[in-house]
Write a protein that holds these residues in place. Structure first.
Motif, PDB file in Angstrom:
ATOM      1  N   THR A  35      54.292  69.171  32.462  1.00 11.42           N
ATOM      2  CA  THR A  35      54.262  67.611  32.745  1.00 11.42           C
ATOM      3  C   THR A  35      55.090  67.515  33.929  1.00 11.42           C
ATOM      4  O   THR A  35      56.117  68.008  34.131  1.00 11.42           O
ATOM      5  N   VAL A  36      54.429  67.138  35.206  1.00 12.10           N
ATOM      6  CA  VAL A  36      55.172  66.847  36.548  1.00 12.10           C
ATOM      7  C   VAL A  36      55.780  65.479  36.513  1.00 12.10           C
ATOM      8  O   VAL A  36      54.966  64.345  36.177  1.00 12.10           O
ATOM      9  N   TYR A 217      41.409  70.295  35.655  1.00 14.69           N
ATOM     10  CA  TYR A 217      41.130  71.492  34.954  1.00 14.69           C
ATOM     11  C   TYR A 217      42.299  72.197  34.185  1.00 14.69           C
ATOM     12  O   TYR A 217      41.882  73.171  33.340  1.00 14.69           O
ATOM     13  N   ARG A 218      43.387  71.822  34.136  1.00 11.13           N
ATOM     14  CA  ARG A 218      44.466  72.530  33.287  1.00 11.13           C
ATOM     15  C   ARG A 218      45.135  71.302  32.592  1.00 11.13           C
ATOM     16  O   ARG A 218      46.279  71.702  32.041  1.00 11.13           O
ATOM     17  N   GLN A 219      44.634  70.462  32.575  1.00 11.32           N
ATOM     18  CA  GLN A 219      45.365  69.188  31.585  1.00 11.32           C
ATOM     19  C   GLN A 219      46.828  68.926  31.819  1.00 11.32           C
ATOM     20  O   GLN A 219      47.652  68.965  30.760  1.00 11.32           O
ATOM     21  N   VAL A 220      47.452  69.304  33.003  1.00 14.23           N
ATOM     22  CA  VAL A 220      48.719  68.775  33.377  1.00 14.23           C
ATOM     23  C   VAL A 220      48.844  67.298  33.340  1.00 14.23           C
ATOM     24  O   VAL A 220      47.930  66.768  33.934  1.00 14.23           O
ATOM     25  N   THR A 221      50.020  66.822  32.789  1.00 16.71           N
ATOM     26  CA  THR A 221      50.288  65.554  32.673  1.00 16.71           C
ATOM     27  C   THR A 221      51.099  65.125  33.981  1.00 16.71           C
ATOM     28  O   THR A 221      52.246  65.994  34.402  1.00 16.71           O
ATOM     29  N   PHE A 222      50.816  64.151  34.376  1.00 20.51           N
ATOM     30  CA  PHE A 222      51.570  63.474  35.803  1.00 20.51           C
ATOM     31  C   PHE A 222      52.198  62.178  35.296  1.00 20.51           C
ATOM     32  O   PHE A 222      51.574  61.185  34.890  1.00 20.51           O
ATOM     33  N   HIS A 223      53.483  62.152  35.440  1.00 23.93           N
ATOM     34  CA  HIS A 223      54.184  60.918  35.473  1.00 23.93           C
ATOM     35  C   HIS A 223      54.802  60.480  36.926  1.00 23.93           C
ATOM     36  O   HIS A 223      55.659  60.841  37.320  1.00 23.93           O
TER      37      HIS A 223
END
Ligand SMILES: Cc1cc2nc3c(=O)[nH]c(=O)nc-3n(C[C@H](O)[C@H](O)[C@H](O)COP(=O)(O)OP(=O)(O)OC[C@H]3O[C@@H](n4cnc5c(N)ncnc54)[C@H](O)[C@@H]3O)c2cc1C
Length: 424
Positions: A35-36, A217-223
Protein backbone atom coordinates in the motif's frame (compact mmCIF):
# COMPACT_ATOMS: atom_id res chain seq x y z
CA UNK A 1 11.80 -15.39 9.77
CA UNK A 2 12.03 -17.73 6.74
CA UNK A 3 11.93 -16.24 3.27
CA UNK A 4 8.56 -17.88 2.53
CA UNK A 5 7.01 -16.28 5.62
CA UNK A 6 8.40 -12.95 4.55
CA UNK A 7 6.48 -13.04 1.28
CA UNK A 8 2.89 -11.87 1.28
CA UNK A 9 3.39 -9.33 4.06
CA UNK A 10 1.35 -6.13 4.26
CA UNK A 11 3.86 -3.38 3.54
CA UNK A 12 3.04 0.32 3.78
CA UNK A 13 5.30 2.55 1.65
CA UNK A 14 5.13 6.22 2.64
CA UNK A 15 5.81 8.54 -0.32
CA UNK A 16 4.89 8.26 -4.00
CA UNK A 17 8.03 9.93 -5.32
CA UNK A 18 10.38 8.03 -7.61
CA UNK A 19 12.07 6.31 -4.65
CA UNK A 20 8.83 5.15 -3.01
CA UNK A 21 7.47 3.95 -6.33
CA UNK A 22 10.61 1.99 -7.22
CA UNK A 23 10.51 0.43 -3.74
CA UNK A 24 6.84 -0.48 -4.13
CA UNK A 25 7.72 -2.14 -7.46
CA UNK A 26 10.46 -4.33 -6.02
CA UNK A 27 8.33 -5.30 -3.01
CA UNK A 28 5.30 -6.12 -5.17
CA UNK A 29 7.52 -8.21 -7.47
CA UNK A 30 8.48 -10.27 -4.39
CA UNK A 31 4.85 -11.07 -3.71
CA UNK A 32 4.01 -8.56 -0.98
CA UNK A 33 0.71 -6.82 -0.44
CA UNK A 34 1.85 -3.21 -0.91
CA UNK A 35 0.00 0.00 0.00
CA UNK A 36 1.46 3.37 -1.02
CA UNK A 37 0.45 6.40 1.08
CA UNK A 38 0.96 9.85 -0.41
CA UNK A 39 -0.15 13.25 0.85
CA UNK A 40 -0.35 14.78 -2.63
CA UNK A 41 -3.18 14.01 -5.04
CA UNK A 42 -0.90 12.17 -7.51
CA UNK A 43 2.54 10.53 -7.72
CA UNK A 44 5.74 12.61 -8.24
CA UNK A 45 4.43 15.93 -6.96
CA UNK A 46 7.49 16.45 -4.70
CA UNK A 47 11.15 16.50 -5.73
CA UNK A 48 10.54 13.95 -8.51
CA UNK A 49 8.35 16.44 -10.42
CA UNK A 50 10.69 18.28 -12.82
CA UNK A 51 14.32 17.31 -12.17
CA UNK A 52 17.05 17.29 -14.81
CA UNK A 53 16.12 13.79 -15.90
CA UNK A 54 19.69 12.50 -16.06
CA UNK A 55 20.61 9.05 -14.79
CA UNK A 56 23.83 10.75 -13.84
CA UNK A 57 26.43 8.11 -12.99
CA UNK A 58 29.03 10.73 -13.86
CA UNK A 59 27.76 12.97 -11.07
CA UNK A 60 27.97 10.37 -8.33
CA UNK A 61 30.32 12.33 -6.14
CA UNK A 62 29.80 13.46 -2.56
CA UNK A 63 29.44 17.24 -2.17
CA UNK A 64 31.37 16.91 1.10
CA UNK A 65 35.08 16.94 0.30
CA UNK A 66 38.31 18.81 1.05
CA UNK A 67 37.27 21.77 -1.18
CA UNK A 68 33.74 22.08 0.25
CA UNK A 69 34.41 24.28 3.34
CA UNK A 70 35.99 27.00 1.15
CA UNK A 71 33.11 26.71 -1.33
CA UNK A 72 30.63 27.16 1.54
CA UNK A 73 32.42 30.33 2.66
CA UNK A 74 32.20 31.67 -0.92
CA UNK A 75 28.50 30.84 -0.91
CA UNK A 76 27.99 32.62 2.43
CA UNK A 77 29.64 35.70 0.92
CA UNK A 78 27.25 35.46 -2.06
CA UNK A 79 30.08 34.85 -4.54
CA UNK A 80 28.75 31.75 -6.32
CA UNK A 81 25.58 31.82 -8.41
CA UNK A 82 25.15 28.05 -8.09
CA UNK A 83 25.20 27.74 -4.26
CA UNK A 84 23.05 29.98 -2.05
CA UNK A 85 22.58 30.00 1.71
CA UNK A 86 19.34 31.89 2.32
CA UNK A 87 18.39 30.61 5.77
CA UNK A 88 21.59 30.66 7.80
CA UNK A 89 19.85 30.79 11.19
CA UNK A 90 18.17 27.42 10.71
CA UNK A 91 18.99 24.97 13.58
CA UNK A 92 18.37 22.03 11.23
CA UNK A 93 20.99 23.47 8.84
CA UNK A 94 23.56 23.87 11.65
CA UNK A 95 23.11 20.29 12.82
CA UNK A 96 23.34 19.06 9.22
CA UNK A 97 26.25 21.40 8.44
CA UNK A 98 28.37 20.10 11.32
CA UNK A 99 27.83 16.52 10.17
CA UNK A 100 28.66 17.66 6.60
CA UNK A 101 31.97 19.16 7.77
CA UNK A 102 32.88 15.85 9.41
CA UNK A 103 32.52 14.20 5.97
CA UNK A 104 34.92 16.60 4.24
CA UNK A 105 38.16 14.65 4.75
CA UNK A 106 39.78 13.14 1.64
CA UNK A 107 39.16 9.64 3.04
CA UNK A 108 35.44 10.22 3.72
CA UNK A 109 35.03 11.87 0.31
CA UNK A 110 36.61 8.88 -1.42
CA UNK A 111 34.50 6.35 0.49
CA UNK A 112 31.22 8.23 0.10
CA UNK A 113 31.78 8.94 -3.59
CA UNK A 114 32.73 5.30 -4.21
CA UNK A 115 29.52 4.08 -2.55
CA UNK A 116 27.42 6.64 -4.47
CA UNK A 117 29.04 5.64 -7.77
CA UNK A 118 28.28 1.99 -7.07
CA UNK A 119 24.63 2.74 -6.25
CA UNK A 120 24.29 5.01 -9.30
CA UNK A 121 25.54 2.28 -11.66
CA UNK A 122 23.36 -0.28 -9.92
CA UNK A 123 20.40 2.11 -10.24
CA UNK A 124 20.88 2.48 -13.97
CA UNK A 125 21.14 -1.29 -14.41
CA UNK A 126 17.98 -1.91 -12.37
CA UNK A 127 16.11 0.85 -14.22
CA UNK A 128 16.86 -0.86 -17.53
CA UNK A 129 15.71 -4.20 -16.12
CA UNK A 130 12.48 -2.59 -14.85
CA UNK A 131 11.94 -0.95 -18.23
CA UNK A 132 12.25 -4.32 -19.98
CA UNK A 133 9.92 -6.03 -17.52
CA UNK A 134 7.17 -3.38 -17.71
CA UNK A 135 7.57 -1.80 -21.17
CA UNK A 136 7.05 1.69 -19.69
CA UNK A 137 7.79 4.74 -21.87
CA UNK A 138 9.17 7.89 -20.25
CA UNK A 139 11.27 9.69 -22.89
CA UNK A 140 14.18 7.47 -21.96
CA UNK A 141 17.53 7.24 -23.73
CA UNK A 142 20.62 5.26 -22.81
CA UNK A 143 23.23 6.86 -25.08
CA UNK A 144 25.27 8.51 -22.33
CA UNK A 145 25.91 12.18 -21.58
CA UNK A 146 28.50 14.97 -21.86
CA UNK A 147 30.32 16.54 -18.92
CA UNK A 148 31.74 19.86 -20.17
CA UNK A 149 34.53 21.92 -18.65
CA UNK A 150 35.31 25.60 -19.14
CA UNK A 151 38.48 25.50 -17.01
CA UNK A 152 41.57 23.49 -17.96
CA UNK A 153 42.48 22.86 -14.31
CA UNK A 154 39.07 21.41 -13.41
CA UNK A 155 39.14 19.21 -16.53
CA UNK A 156 42.65 17.95 -15.68
CA UNK A 157 41.56 17.17 -12.10
CA UNK A 158 38.54 15.22 -13.34
CA UNK A 159 40.66 13.24 -15.79
CA UNK A 160 42.97 12.28 -12.90
CA UNK A 161 40.10 11.15 -10.65
CA UNK A 162 38.88 7.60 -9.90
CA UNK A 163 35.67 6.10 -11.32
CA UNK A 164 36.41 6.98 -14.97
CA UNK A 165 35.29 3.61 -16.33
CA UNK A 166 32.83 4.36 -19.12
CA UNK A 167 33.96 8.01 -19.51
CA UNK A 168 36.17 9.10 -22.44
CA UNK A 169 38.06 12.41 -22.07
CA UNK A 170 37.85 14.55 -25.24
CA UNK A 171 39.29 17.90 -26.30
CA UNK A 172 36.94 20.76 -27.18
CA UNK A 173 37.63 20.12 -30.88
CA UNK A 174 36.83 16.43 -30.60
CA UNK A 175 33.63 17.18 -28.73
CA UNK A 176 32.36 19.66 -31.30
CA UNK A 177 33.24 17.28 -34.13
CA UNK A 178 31.34 14.55 -32.33
CA UNK A 179 28.34 16.81 -31.70
CA UNK A 180 28.25 20.12 -33.68
CA UNK A 181 25.47 21.47 -31.40
CA UNK A 182 28.16 21.88 -28.70
CA UNK A 183 29.71 24.69 -30.80
CA UNK A 184 27.38 27.06 -28.92
CA UNK A 185 29.91 26.93 -26.07
CA UNK A 186 32.59 28.46 -28.34
CA UNK A 187 36.02 29.21 -26.80
CA UNK A 188 34.66 28.69 -23.32
CA UNK A 189 34.72 24.93 -23.88
CA UNK A 190 38.11 23.52 -22.83
CA UNK A 191 37.24 19.82 -22.95
CA UNK A 192 34.93 17.27 -21.51
CA UNK A 193 34.00 13.68 -20.91
CA UNK A 194 31.82 11.62 -23.17
CA UNK A 195 30.03 9.13 -20.95
CA UNK A 196 28.63 5.84 -22.16
CA UNK A 197 27.19 4.93 -18.74
CA UNK A 198 24.59 7.68 -18.25
CA UNK A 199 20.96 7.67 -19.33
CA UNK A 200 18.06 10.09 -19.35
CA UNK A 201 14.30 10.02 -18.86
CA UNK A 202 11.39 12.03 -17.54
CA UNK A 203 11.28 11.14 -13.85
CA UNK A 204 7.71 12.32 -13.28
CA UNK A 205 6.41 10.48 -16.31
CA UNK A 206 8.20 7.33 -15.17
CA UNK A 207 6.86 7.55 -11.62
CA UNK A 208 3.29 8.13 -12.75
CA UNK A 209 3.41 5.37 -15.36
CA UNK A 210 4.86 2.94 -12.82
CA UNK A 211 2.08 3.79 -10.34
CA UNK A 212 -0.56 2.93 -12.94
CA UNK A 213 1.27 -0.27 -13.88
CA UNK A 214 1.53 -1.35 -10.22
CA UNK A 215 -2.16 -0.67 -9.66
CA UNK A 216 -3.19 -2.55 -12.79
CA UNK A 217 -0.80 -5.50 -12.85
CA UNK A 218 0.31 -5.97 -9.23
CA UNK A 219 -2.81 -4.86 -7.31
CA UNK A 220 -0.84 -2.29 -5.32
CA UNK A 221 -3.20 -0.03 -3.32
CA UNK A 222 -2.72 3.75 -3.46
CA UNK A 223 -3.98 6.26 -0.90
CA UNK A 224 -3.51 9.74 -2.38
CA UNK A 225 -4.36 12.90 -0.44
CA UNK A 226 -3.51 10.97 2.76
CA UNK A 227 -0.91 12.58 5.02
CA UNK A 228 0.86 10.31 7.49
CA UNK A 229 0.44 11.84 10.95
CA UNK A 230 1.89 9.11 13.20
CA UNK A 231 2.31 5.42 13.91
CA UNK A 232 0.60 2.88 16.15
CA UNK A 233 3.47 1.19 17.90
CA UNK A 234 4.49 -1.04 20.78
CA UNK A 235 7.37 -3.37 21.70
CA UNK A 236 9.68 -1.78 19.17
CA UNK A 237 7.33 -2.36 16.23
CA UNK A 238 4.76 -0.40 14.23
CA UNK A 239 1.38 -2.11 13.73
CA UNK A 240 -0.36 0.61 11.69
CA UNK A 241 0.37 3.89 9.94
CA UNK A 242 -1.96 6.70 11.01
CA UNK A 243 -3.10 8.94 8.17
CA UNK A 244 -5.54 11.80 7.75
CA UNK A 245 -7.80 9.25 6.01
CA UNK A 246 -7.60 6.65 8.80
CA UNK A 247 -5.15 3.92 9.90
CA UNK A 248 -3.37 1.58 7.48
CA UNK A 249 -2.50 -1.71 9.28
CA UNK A 250 0.85 -3.20 8.27
CA UNK A 251 3.52 -5.80 8.99
CA UNK A 252 6.37 -3.60 7.67
CA UNK A 253 6.72 0.12 6.88
CA UNK A 254 9.06 1.77 4.38
CA UNK A 255 9.54 5.52 4.77
CA UNK A 256 10.45 6.97 1.36
CA UNK A 257 9.14 10.45 2.05
CA UNK A 258 12.04 12.57 0.71
CA UNK A 259 12.43 15.70 2.84
CA UNK A 260 9.27 14.68 4.77
CA UNK A 261 11.25 11.78 6.28
CA UNK A 262 12.65 13.98 9.06
CA UNK A 263 9.19 14.86 10.45
CA UNK A 264 8.12 11.20 10.25
CA UNK A 265 11.34 10.12 11.99
CA UNK A 266 10.50 12.45 14.87
CA UNK A 267 7.24 10.54 15.40
CA UNK A 268 9.41 7.46 15.92
CA UNK A 269 11.91 9.21 18.19
CA UNK A 270 14.74 9.58 15.61
CA UNK A 271 16.10 12.54 13.67
CA UNK A 272 17.53 11.53 10.27
CA UNK A 273 20.01 14.07 8.90
CA UNK A 274 18.26 15.07 5.69
CA UNK A 275 18.33 18.72 4.64
CA UNK A 276 16.06 20.14 1.89
CA UNK A 277 18.51 21.56 -0.67
CA UNK A 278 16.47 23.57 -3.12
CA UNK A 279 17.12 23.27 -6.85
CA UNK A 280 15.52 25.04 -9.81
CA UNK A 281 14.41 23.88 -13.21
CA UNK A 282 13.09 25.56 -16.34
CA UNK A 283 11.32 23.66 -19.12
CA UNK A 284 10.90 25.02 -22.66
CA UNK A 285 9.11 23.61 -25.73
CA UNK A 286 11.68 22.86 -28.46
CA UNK A 287 11.20 24.82 -31.66
CA UNK A 288 14.13 23.43 -33.67
CA UNK A 289 15.79 20.23 -32.49
CA UNK A 290 18.69 20.65 -34.95
CA UNK A 291 20.34 23.04 -32.46
CA UNK A 292 20.06 20.61 -29.55
CA UNK A 293 22.93 18.40 -28.34
CA UNK A 294 22.20 14.73 -28.95
CA UNK A 295 22.80 13.76 -25.31
CA UNK A 296 22.10 15.37 -21.95
CA UNK A 297 24.95 17.52 -20.71
CA UNK A 298 26.31 18.89 -17.48
CA UNK A 299 28.11 22.23 -17.74
CA UNK A 300 30.55 21.61 -14.89
CA UNK A 301 31.77 25.21 -14.79
CA UNK A 302 28.35 26.73 -14.22
CA UNK A 303 26.88 23.61 -12.56
CA UNK A 304 23.95 23.56 -14.97
CA UNK A 305 22.35 20.44 -16.46
CA UNK A 306 20.65 20.46 -19.87
CA UNK A 307 18.45 17.60 -21.11
CA UNK A 308 16.15 17.07 -24.01
CA UNK A 309 13.06 15.17 -22.87
CA UNK A 310 10.90 14.47 -25.93
CA UNK A 311 9.67 17.79 -27.30
CA UNK A 312 10.96 19.78 -24.28
CA UNK A 313 14.28 21.11 -23.09
CA UNK A 314 14.84 20.89 -19.33
CA UNK A 315 17.55 23.00 -17.68
CA UNK A 316 18.37 22.78 -13.97
CA UNK A 317 20.79 24.39 -11.52
CA UNK A 318 21.45 25.82 -8.07
CA UNK A 319 21.77 24.37 -4.58
CA UNK A 320 20.00 26.70 -2.16
CA UNK A 321 19.83 26.18 1.61
CA UNK A 322 16.49 27.83 2.35
CA UNK A 323 14.71 25.45 4.73
CA UNK A 324 11.44 23.89 3.56
CA UNK A 325 10.44 26.82 1.33
CA UNK A 326 9.99 25.30 -2.14
CA UNK A 327 8.66 28.40 -3.90
CA UNK A 328 10.59 29.37 -7.06
CA UNK A 329 12.62 32.58 -6.60
CA UNK A 330 12.30 34.83 -9.70
CA UNK A 331 15.97 35.85 -9.58
CA UNK A 332 17.17 32.24 -9.71
CA UNK A 333 14.64 31.42 -12.46
CA UNK A 334 16.00 34.37 -14.47
CA UNK A 335 19.52 32.91 -14.10
CA UNK A 336 18.35 29.77 -15.93
CA UNK A 337 16.46 31.75 -18.59
CA UNK A 338 19.54 33.84 -19.26
CA UNK A 339 21.70 30.73 -19.70
CA UNK A 340 19.21 29.19 -22.12
CA UNK A 341 18.80 32.42 -24.10
CA UNK A 342 22.61 32.60 -24.55
CA UNK A 343 23.10 28.96 -25.52
CA UNK A 344 19.85 27.57 -26.93
CA UNK A 345 17.84 30.67 -27.77
CA UNK A 346 17.48 29.47 -31.40
CA UNK A 347 16.21 26.06 -30.37
CA UNK A 348 13.43 26.73 -27.85
CA UNK A 349 10.35 28.87 -27.21
CA UNK A 350 11.81 31.10 -24.51
CA UNK A 351 8.50 32.75 -23.64
CA UNK A 352 6.69 29.45 -23.09
CA UNK A 353 8.89 28.47 -20.16
CA UNK A 354 7.65 26.68 -17.02
CA UNK A 355 9.68 27.26 -13.86
CA UNK A 356 9.82 24.90 -10.90
CA UNK A 357 11.75 24.43 -7.67
CA UNK A 358 12.18 21.21 -5.69
CA UNK A 359 13.79 20.16 -2.43
CA UNK A 360 16.56 17.58 -2.78
CA UNK A 361 16.50 15.29 0.27
CA UNK A 362 20.22 15.57 1.05
CA UNK A 363 22.33 13.74 3.66
CA UNK A 364 25.72 15.10 4.82
CA UNK A 365 27.63 12.27 3.11
CA UNK A 366 25.50 12.20 -0.06
CA UNK A 367 24.61 8.56 0.66
CA UNK A 368 20.95 7.73 1.27
CA UNK A 369 19.58 6.05 4.39
CA UNK A 370 18.87 2.56 3.15
CA UNK A 371 17.92 -0.06 5.71
CA UNK A 372 16.07 -0.92 8.91
CA UNK A 373 15.70 1.50 11.81
CA UNK A 374 17.60 0.49 14.95
CA UNK A 375 14.69 1.58 17.13
CA UNK A 376 11.86 -0.24 15.31
CA UNK A 377 12.47 -3.68 13.86
CA UNK A 378 9.82 -3.42 11.11
CA UNK A 379 10.44 0.16 9.94
CA UNK A 380 12.74 0.77 6.96
CA UNK A 381 14.16 3.98 5.49
CA UNK A 382 14.80 4.59 1.81
CA UNK A 383 15.39 8.33 1.81
CA UNK A 384 18.03 11.01 1.39
CA UNK A 385 19.15 10.45 -2.21
CA UNK A 386 19.98 14.14 -2.67
CA UNK A 387 21.00 15.18 -6.17
CA UNK A 388 20.82 11.58 -7.45
CA UNK A 389 17.41 10.21 -6.48
CA UNK A 390 16.33 9.52 -10.05
CA UNK A 391 19.66 7.81 -10.75
CA UNK A 392 19.61 5.64 -7.64
CA UNK A 393 15.87 4.95 -7.22
CA UNK A 394 15.53 1.61 -9.01
CA UNK A 395 18.73 0.26 -7.45
CA UNK A 396 17.89 1.53 -3.97
CA UNK A 397 14.38 0.02 -4.20
CA UNK A 398 15.87 -3.32 -5.21
CA UNK A 399 18.43 -3.26 -2.37
CA UNK A 400 15.79 -2.35 0.20
CA UNK A 401 13.53 -5.20 -0.92
CA UNK A 402 16.49 -7.60 -0.77
CA UNK A 403 17.40 -6.41 2.73
CA UNK A 404 13.84 -6.86 3.88
CA UNK A 405 14.30 -10.50 2.86
CA UNK A 406 17.44 -10.72 4.98
CA UNK A 407 20.01 -10.43 2.17
CA UNK A 408 23.20 -8.49 2.81
CA UNK A 409 24.71 -6.40 0.03
CA UNK A 410 28.35 -5.80 0.91
CA UNK A 411 28.85 -3.64 -2.20
CA UNK A 412 26.71 -0.92 -0.61
CA UNK A 413 27.23 -0.66 3.15
CA UNK A 414 25.69 1.61 5.77
CA UNK A 415 27.52 4.96 5.81
CA UNK A 416 29.40 6.28 8.83
CA UNK A 417 26.78 9.03 9.27
CA UNK A 418 23.91 6.51 9.24
CA UNK A 419 25.22 3.81 11.62
CA UNK A 420 23.53 5.31 14.68
CA UNK A 421 20.17 5.11 12.88
CA UNK A 422 20.25 2.18 10.49
CA UNK A 423 20.77 -1.43 11.58
CA UNK A 424 21.08 -3.17 8.23
C1 LIG B 1 16.55 20.86 -9.79
C2 LIG B 1 16.77 19.40 -9.52
C3 LIG B 1 17.38 18.61 -10.49
C4 LIG B 1 17.62 17.27 -10.24
N1 LIG B 1 18.16 16.49 -11.22
C5 LIG B 1 18.38 15.18 -11.00
C6 LIG B 1 18.92 14.36 -12.02
O1 LIG B 1 19.15 14.78 -13.14
N2 LIG B 1 19.17 13.06 -11.74
C7 LIG B 1 18.91 12.53 -10.50
O2 LIG B 1 19.20 11.36 -10.29
N3 LIG B 1 18.32 13.27 -9.54
C8 LIG B 1 18.06 14.58 -9.75
N4 LIG B 1 17.51 15.34 -8.77
C9 LIG B 1 17.22 14.72 -7.47
C10 LIG B 1 15.93 13.90 -7.51
O3 LIG B 1 14.91 14.65 -8.12
C11 LIG B 1 15.54 13.53 -6.07
O4 LIG B 1 16.62 12.92 -5.40
C12 LIG B 1 14.36 12.55 -6.07
O5 LIG B 1 13.28 13.08 -6.78
C13 LIG B 1 13.94 12.23 -4.64
O6 LIG B 1 12.87 11.32 -4.73
P1 LIG B 1 12.07 10.89 -3.45
O7 LIG B 1 11.07 9.91 -3.89
O8 LIG B 1 13.03 10.51 -2.36
O9 LIG B 1 11.40 12.24 -2.93
P2 LIG B 1 10.04 12.97 -3.48
O10 LIG B 1 9.93 12.91 -4.94
O11 LIG B 1 10.03 14.32 -2.84
O12 LIG B 1 8.92 12.05 -2.87
C14 LIG B 1 8.61 12.02 -1.50
C15 LIG B 1 7.09 11.94 -1.39
O13 LIG B 1 6.73 11.74 -0.02
C16 LIG B 1 5.54 12.44 0.22
N5 LIG B 1 5.41 12.67 1.66
C17 LIG B 1 6.27 13.34 2.47
N6 LIG B 1 5.82 13.35 3.73
C18 LIG B 1 4.64 12.69 3.73
C19 LIG B 1 3.69 12.37 4.73
N7 LIG B 1 3.84 12.77 6.00
N8 LIG B 1 2.58 11.67 4.38
C20 LIG B 1 2.40 11.25 3.09
N9 LIG B 1 3.26 11.53 2.10
C21 LIG B 1 4.39 12.24 2.41
C22 LIG B 1 5.73 13.72 -0.57
O14 LIG B 1 4.50 14.37 -0.84
C23 LIG B 1 6.43 13.24 -1.82
O15 LIG B 1 5.53 12.96 -2.88
C24 LIG B 1 17.25 16.70 -9.00
C25 LIG B 1 16.60 17.49 -8.04
C26 LIG B 1 16.35 18.82 -8.30
C27 LIG B 1 15.64 19.65 -7.27
Amino acid sequence: MHDQQKRGQRIAVIGAGVVGMATAYHLAERGHDVTVIERAKAPAEGCSFANAGIIAVGHAESWAGPAAPAQMIHALLGRTPSVKISKLMDPQLWRWGLAFLRQCSARAHRENSGAMAWLARHGRQELQALEQATGLAFEQGHDGAYYLYGEESAFAARKASDHLEGFSPMSAEELTQWDPALKVYGDRLKGGLLSSVDSKGDCRRFTRALALWLEQYRQVTFHYGATVTGFERGQGRVSAVQTTNGPVPCDQVVIAAGVGTVALGKQLGVRPLIYPVKGYSATYPIRDGAYMPARPLVDETNLIAVTRLGSYLRVTAIAEFAGHDSSPNPERAAYLDDYVARHFGCAVELDAVTHWAGLRPTTPSGRPYLGRLRTHSNVWLNAGHGQLGWTMAAGAGQLLAERLHGAQSPSYGVSETARWLIAA
